[in-house]
Write an enzyme that holds these catalytic residues in place. Structure first.
Site, mmCIF file in Angstrom:
data_model
loop_
_atom_site.group_PDB
_atom_site.id
_atom_site.type_symbol
_atom_site.label_atom_id
_atom_site.label_comp_id
_atom_site.label_asym_id
_atom_site.label_seq_id
_atom_site.Cartn_x
_atom_site.Cartn_y
_atom_site.Cartn_z
ATOM 1 N N THR A 149 -6.095 7.097 7.404
ATOM 2 C CA THR A 149 -6.623 7.172 6.031
ATOM 3 C C THR A 149 -6.625 5.805 5.361
ATOM 4 O OG1 THR A 149 -4.487 7.649 4.997
ATOM 5 C CG2 THR A 149 -5.749 9.533 5.846
ATOM 6 N N THR A 150 -6.366 4.762 6.143
ATOM 7 C CA THR A 150 -6.416 3.383 5.648
ATOM 8 C C THR A 150 -7.242 2.567 6.643
ATOM 9 O OG1 THR A 150 -4.353 2.926 6.845
ATOM 10 C CG2 THR A 150 -4.154 3.484 4.512
ATOM 11 N N HIS A 203 0.820 -1.207 0.000
ATOM 12 C CA HIS A 203 0.000 0.000 0.000
ATOM 13 C C HIS A 203 0.854 1.258 0.000
ATOM 14 C CE1 HIS A 203 -3.412 -2.545 0.678
ATOM 15 N NE2 HIS A 203 -2.902 -3.005 1.806
ATOM 16 N N HIS A 223 2.236 8.859 0.247
ATOM 17 C CA HIS A 223 1.110 8.697 -0.668
ATOM 18 C C HIS A 223 1.467 9.433 -1.952
ATOM 19 C CE1 HIS A 223 -1.436 7.184 2.672
ATOM 20 N NE2 HIS A 223 -0.681 7.997 3.399
ATOM 21 N N HIS A 242 3.650 11.148 5.641
ATOM 22 C CA HIS A 242 3.054 11.077 6.985
ATOM 23 C C HIS A 242 4.081 10.548 7.977
ATOM 24 C CE1 HIS A 242 -1.234 10.710 5.140
ATOM 25 N NE2 HIS A 242 -0.821 11.969 5.233
ATOM 26 N N HIS A 272 5.717 7.273 6.041
ATOM 27 C CA HIS A 272 5.341 6.627 4.782
ATOM 28 C C HIS A 272 4.780 7.688 3.845
ATOM 29 C CE1 HIS A 272 1.577 6.626 7.111
ATOM 30 N NE2 HIS A 272 1.068 6.910 5.937
ATOM 31 N N GLU A 332 -2.981 13.363 -0.071
ATOM 32 C CA GLU A 332 -4.288 13.058 0.514
ATOM 33 C C GLU A 332 -4.994 14.343 0.942
ATOM 34 O OE1 GLU A 332 -3.602 9.683 3.401
ATOM 35 O OE2 GLU A 332 -4.625 8.690 1.725
HETATM 36 O O1 1SD Z 1 -1.725 4.430 5.982
HETATM 37 C C1 1SD Z 1 -1.185 4.477 7.290
HETATM 38 C C2 1SD Z 1 -0.952 3.072 7.760
HETATM 39 O O2 1SD Z 1 0.112 2.528 6.993
HETATM 40 C C3 1SD Z 1 -0.564 3.051 9.171
HETATM 41 O O3 1SD Z 1 0.677 3.678 9.261
HETATM 42 C C4 1SD Z 1 -1.543 3.827 9.983
HETATM 43 C C5 1SD Z 1 -1.049 4.029 11.400
HETATM 44 O O4 1SD Z 1 -0.896 2.816 12.024
HETATM 45 O O5 1SD Z 1 -1.731 5.125 9.483
HETATM 46 C C6 1SD Z 1 -2.140 5.208 8.189
HETATM 47 S S1 1SD Z 1 -2.196 6.946 7.827
HETATM 48 O O6 1SD Z 1 -3.463 7.474 8.340
HETATM 49 O O7 1SD Z 1 -1.043 7.599 8.422
HETATM 50 N N1 1SD Z 1 -2.180 7.165 6.268
HETATM 51 ZN ZN ZN Z 2 -0.591 7.971 5.418
#
Ligand code: 1SD
Ligand code: ZN
Length: 271
Positions: free
Chosen positions: A211-212, A70, A104, A127, A102, A114
């Site tokens: 957001t996941t 992802h 997007h 993020h 990470h 996002e």
């Molecule tokens: O998409 C991430 C996911 O990988 C995980 O890191 C989660 C936190 O445990 O957060 C989402 S996000 O809301 O930072 N996109």
């Molecule tokens: Zn994220």
């Protein structure tokens, strides 16, 4: 329960419109991401500066980069010695610990952030996920509206590479397929990939969610107003990651559609 989710670019049958069938919170209130309408934002004079601890130097490491199908995710929490913590900035005490960062992104032809400011999306979004140190586990934190604090940095494309991303981007070729992970050649100061003088940089704050899936409403979001630059060729390296182990299908457009505010207020740091 959350095993089967994906983005529409991967398979519309498990894309964002289906997430609430797997995780009911995805259809609940206080969801992320959002557009930030700058005319509706209110300045909050009580929001102070961030206090970042350990972000100015390269911590011991090593840091592991992972392709989880992802996103590309960099684990930065390497235990007591390299402890990275932030507080202040209107966050509840005592502090938030940096766990991972990470990204997007979109395609060579379309933006992939996002969040957006006045409808303006950016090429990419980073993020930096932090957990409230008063909670003992991610599972516990996800049950509280102040469990996580995520720093969102909008990345805008420029011709020249941003050297501060080069160690991370070099690592991407070692995690091209789903499930691969590899140690980065070195660590780097987290501050080097945040807006300059991030402790004093202007930001927007609102209560939202992951957001996941499971989309838990457990995140105090900070969206920095100032973008960070990233090189066009560096963005392509993210867009070249594969979404599966063997099929040569690139992972692109790994962002969630924007969600309704539903009465939430977005505030801005002072001045
Ligand atoms: O998409 C991430 C996911 O990988 C995980 O890191 C989660 C936190 O445990 O957060 C989402 S996000 O809301 O930072 N996109
Ligand atoms: Zn994220």
């Amino acid at each position: 329960l959350e095993g089967a989710w994906c983005y529409d670019s991967q398979d519309p049958k498990c894309g964002p419109t289906h997430w609430q069938e797997m995780a009911s919170a995805c259809g609940g209130p206080a969801q992320s991401p959002i557009n930030i309408d700058l005319h509706l934002v209110q300045r909050d004079p009580t929001l102070g500066p961030f206090i970042f601890q350990g972000y100015d130097s390269a911590p011991p490491g090593p840091w592991t980069l992972e392709n989880n199908g992802h996103t590309a995710l960099l684990h930065v929490d390497t235990g007591l010695q390299g402890r990275l913590e932030m507080r202040g900035a209107g966050l509840p005490p005592p502090s938030y610990r940096a766990l991972q960062l990470h990204f997007h992104w979109g395609t060579p032809a379309s933006a992939g952030s996002e969040h957006s400011l006045d409808g303006q999306r950016s090429s990419m979004e980073m993020h930096v996920v932090h957990m409230n140190t008063r909670y003992r586990s991610m599972q516990e934190a996800l049950g509280h509206p102040d469990g996580l604090a995520v720093l969102a940095v909008l990345l805008t494309e420029q011709d020249a590479d941003n050297a501060n991303f080069s160690v991370l981007v070099s690592g991407l070729k070692n995690v091209s397929g789903l499930g691969l992970s590899a140690k980065l050649a070195s660590t780097f100061p987290l501050a080097s990939v945040l807006p300059s003088s991030a402790d004093l940089a202007p930001y927007y704050r609102y209560p939202g969610s992951l957001t996941t899936p499971g989309c838990q409403p457990a995140v105090l979001w900070t969206v920095f107003e100032d973008p960070v630059a990233i090189g066009r060729a560096q963005v392509v390296q993210f867009q070249t990651l594969l979404q599966a182990g063997s099929q040569p299908v690139p992972l692109t457009n790994n962002f969630r559609p924007q969600q309704p505010l539903r009465g939430r207020r977005v505030v801005a740091s002072p001045g």
